[in-house]
Scaffold this motif. Structure first.
Motif, PDB file in Angstrom:
ATOM      1  N   PHE A   1      -0.013  20.609  -3.986  1.00 50.08           N
ATOM      2  CA  PHE A   1      -0.918  20.518  -2.886  1.00 50.08           C
ATOM      3  C   PHE A   1      -2.132  19.538  -2.910  1.00 50.08           C
ATOM      4  O   PHE A   1      -2.382  18.774  -1.856  1.00 50.08           O
ATOM      5  CB  PHE A   1      -1.605  21.933  -2.563  1.00 50.08           C
ATOM      6  N   TRP A   2      -2.724  19.223  -4.024  1.00 51.18           N
ATOM      7  CA  TRP A   2      -3.728  18.330  -4.186  1.00 51.18           C
ATOM      8  C   TRP A   2      -3.303  17.138  -4.241  1.00 51.18           C
ATOM      9  O   TRP A   2      -4.193  16.269  -3.959  1.00 51.18           O
ATOM     10  CB  TRP A   2      -4.621  18.879  -5.568  1.00 51.18           C
ATOM     11  N   ARG A   3      -2.166  16.685  -4.085  1.00 48.38           N
ATOM     12  CA  ARG A   3      -1.588  15.373  -4.046  1.00 48.38           C
ATOM     13  C   ARG A   3      -0.991  15.094  -2.899  1.00 48.38           C
ATOM     14  O   ARG A   3      -0.641  14.068  -2.343  1.00 48.38           O
ATOM     15  CB  ARG A   3      -0.681  15.110  -5.060  1.00 48.38           C
ATOM     16  N   SER A   4      -1.082  16.098  -1.884  1.00 48.26           N
ATOM     17  CA  SER A   4      -0.424  15.844  -0.542  1.00 48.26           C
ATOM     18  C   SER A   4      -1.612  15.489   0.275  1.00 48.26           C
ATOM     19  O   SER A   4      -2.657  15.260  -0.053  1.00 48.26           O
ATOM     20  CB  SER A   4       0.170  17.128  -0.165  1.00 48.26           C
ATOM     21  N   ARG A   5      -0.887  14.985   1.481  1.00 45.42           N
ATOM     22  CA  ARG A   5      -1.858  14.505   2.433  1.00 45.42           C
ATOM     23  C   ARG A   5      -3.116  15.499   2.780  1.00 45.42           C
ATOM     24  O   ARG A   5      -4.291  15.171   2.950  1.00 45.42           O
ATOM     25  CB  ARG A   5      -1.290  13.998   3.621  1.00 45.42           C
ATOM     26  N   ALA A   6      -2.626  16.776   3.008  1.00 42.62           N
ATOM     27  CA  ALA A   6      -3.665  17.642   3.369  1.00 42.62           C
ATOM     28  C   ALA A   6      -4.669  17.944   2.377  1.00 42.62           C
ATOM     29  O   ALA A   6      -6.110  18.098   2.478  1.00 42.62           O
ATOM     30  CB  ALA A   6      -2.972  18.950   3.984  1.00 42.62           C
ATOM     31  N   GLY A   7      -4.184  18.015   1.189  1.00 41.91           N
ATOM     32  CA  GLY A   7      -5.230  18.069  -0.161  1.00 41.91           C
ATOM     33  C   GLY A   7      -6.028  17.031  -0.420  1.00 41.91           C
ATOM     34  O   GLY A   7      -7.184  17.334  -0.538  1.00 41.91           O
ATOM     35  N   ILE A   8      -5.641  15.836  -0.067  1.00 46.08           N
ATOM     36  CA  ILE A   8      -6.503  14.690  -0.116  1.00 46.08           C
ATOM     37  C   ILE A   8      -7.460  14.561   1.006  1.00 46.08           C
ATOM     38  O   ILE A   8      -8.725  14.508   0.689  1.00 46.08           O
ATOM     39  CB  ILE A   8      -5.544  13.406  -0.022  1.00 46.08           C
ATOM     40  N   TYR A   9      -6.927  15.223   2.032  1.00 45.65           N
ATOM     41  CA  TYR A   9      -8.176  15.124   3.289  1.00 45.65           C
ATOM     42  C   TYR A   9      -9.087  16.307   2.861  1.00 45.65           C
ATOM     43  O   TYR A   9     -10.340  15.954   3.275  1.00 45.65           O
ATOM     44  CB  TYR A   9      -7.258  15.523   4.510  1.00 45.65           C
ATOM     45  N   LEU A  10      -8.625  17.397   2.373  1.00 46.93           N
ATOM     46  CA  LEU A  10      -9.616  18.630   2.071  1.00 46.93           C
ATOM     47  C   LEU A  10     -10.558  18.109   1.034  1.00 46.93           C
ATOM     48  O   LEU A  10     -11.799  18.365   1.083  1.00 46.93           O
ATOM     49  CB  LEU A  10      -8.653  19.591   1.581  1.00 46.93           C
ATOM     50  N   ILE A  11     -10.159  17.322   0.021  1.00 46.52           N
ATOM     51  CA  ILE A  11     -11.031  16.872  -0.921  1.00 46.52           C
ATOM     52  C   ILE A  11     -12.041  15.805  -0.213  1.00 46.52           C
ATOM     53  O   ILE A  11     -13.373  15.913  -0.567  1.00 46.52           O
ATOM     54  CB  ILE A  11     -10.237  16.029  -2.309  1.00 46.52           C
TER      55      ILE A  11
ATOM     56  N   GLY B   1     -17.358  14.905   1.481  1.00 51.34           N
ATOM     57  CA  GLY B   1     -18.611  14.459   2.315  1.00 51.34           C
ATOM     58  C   GLY B   1     -19.218  15.441   2.856  1.00 51.34           C
ATOM     59  O   GLY B   1     -20.702  15.195   2.829  1.00 51.34           O
ATOM     60  N   GLY B   2     -18.940  16.677   2.892  1.00 53.27           N
ATOM     61  CA  GLY B   2     -19.953  17.683   3.417  1.00 53.27           C
ATOM     62  C   GLY B   2     -21.026  17.907   2.257  1.00 53.27           C
ATOM     63  O   GLY B   2     -21.994  18.311   2.374  1.00 53.27           O
ATOM     64  N   GLY B   3     -20.400  18.062   0.851  1.00 54.85           N
ATOM     65  CA  GLY B   3     -21.318  18.168  -0.236  1.00 54.85           C
ATOM     66  C   GLY B   3     -22.278  17.034  -0.298  1.00 54.85           C
ATOM     67  O   GLY B   3     -23.444  17.314  -0.611  1.00 54.85           O
ATOM     68  N   LEU B   4     -21.871  15.787   0.027  1.00 60.73           N
ATOM     69  CA  LEU B   4     -22.901  14.921   0.045  1.00 60.73           C
ATOM     70  C   LEU B   4     -24.021  15.181   1.203  1.00 60.73           C
ATOM     71  O   LEU B   4     -25.169  14.660   1.036  1.00 60.73           O
ATOM     72  CB  LEU B   4     -22.392  13.385   0.327  1.00 60.73           C
ATOM     73  N   LEU B   5     -23.492  15.419   2.440  1.00 57.70           N
ATOM     74  CA  LEU B   5     -24.434  15.505   3.637  1.00 57.70           C
ATOM     75  C   LEU B   5     -25.212  16.730   3.290  1.00 57.70           C
ATOM     76  O   LEU B   5     -26.533  16.515   3.661  1.00 57.70           O
ATOM     77  CB  LEU B   5     -23.640  15.951   4.842  1.00 57.70           C
ATOM     78  N   LEU B   6     -24.858  17.907   2.674  1.00 61.92           N
ATOM     79  CA  LEU B   6     -25.835  18.884   2.221  1.00 61.92           C
ATOM     80  C   LEU B   6     -26.850  18.560   1.464  1.00 61.92           C
ATOM     81  O   LEU B   6     -27.758  18.960   1.200  1.00 61.92           O
ATOM     82  CB  LEU B   6     -24.868  20.065   1.758  1.00 61.92           C
TER      83      LEU B   6
END
Length: 85
Positions: A20-30, A35-40
């Motif tokens: 899953f982490w190498r799929s398109r959805a997994g990369i988008y989630l990462i 990005g959310g962590g950086l903004l927070l």
């Protein structure tokens, strides 16, 4: 033809689905989580830097990297098997 190349030519073996982490959805989630962590972190930088808890971050990073890079307990290979008695 070598044994190694014959093994790869055998198409009867079932292929495993990609992680899953190498799929398109997994990369988008990462990317979204990073990005959310950086903004927070940016929005709460005063609390993070002024609390004194930031000094524990290197220790937590070391423990986290050790756990995830070795795959948890048992990832060291020969540890704990009693071979060195």
């Amino acid at each position: 033809m070598t044994e190694h190349s014959e093994h790869h030519m055998n198409r009867d073996e079932p292929t495993r689905p990609p992680s899953f982490w190498r799929s398109r959805a997994g990369i988008y989630l990462i990317v979204a989580l990073a990005g959310g962590g950086l903004l927070l972190g940016y929005e709460h930088r005063v609390h993070l830097l002024g609390s004194g808890l930031l000094i524990w971050l290197p220790l937590l990073l070391c423990v986290g990297m050790h756990f995830f890079m070795h795959g948890g307990h048992g990832g060291h290979g020969g540890h704990g098997k009693g071979d060195d008695t």
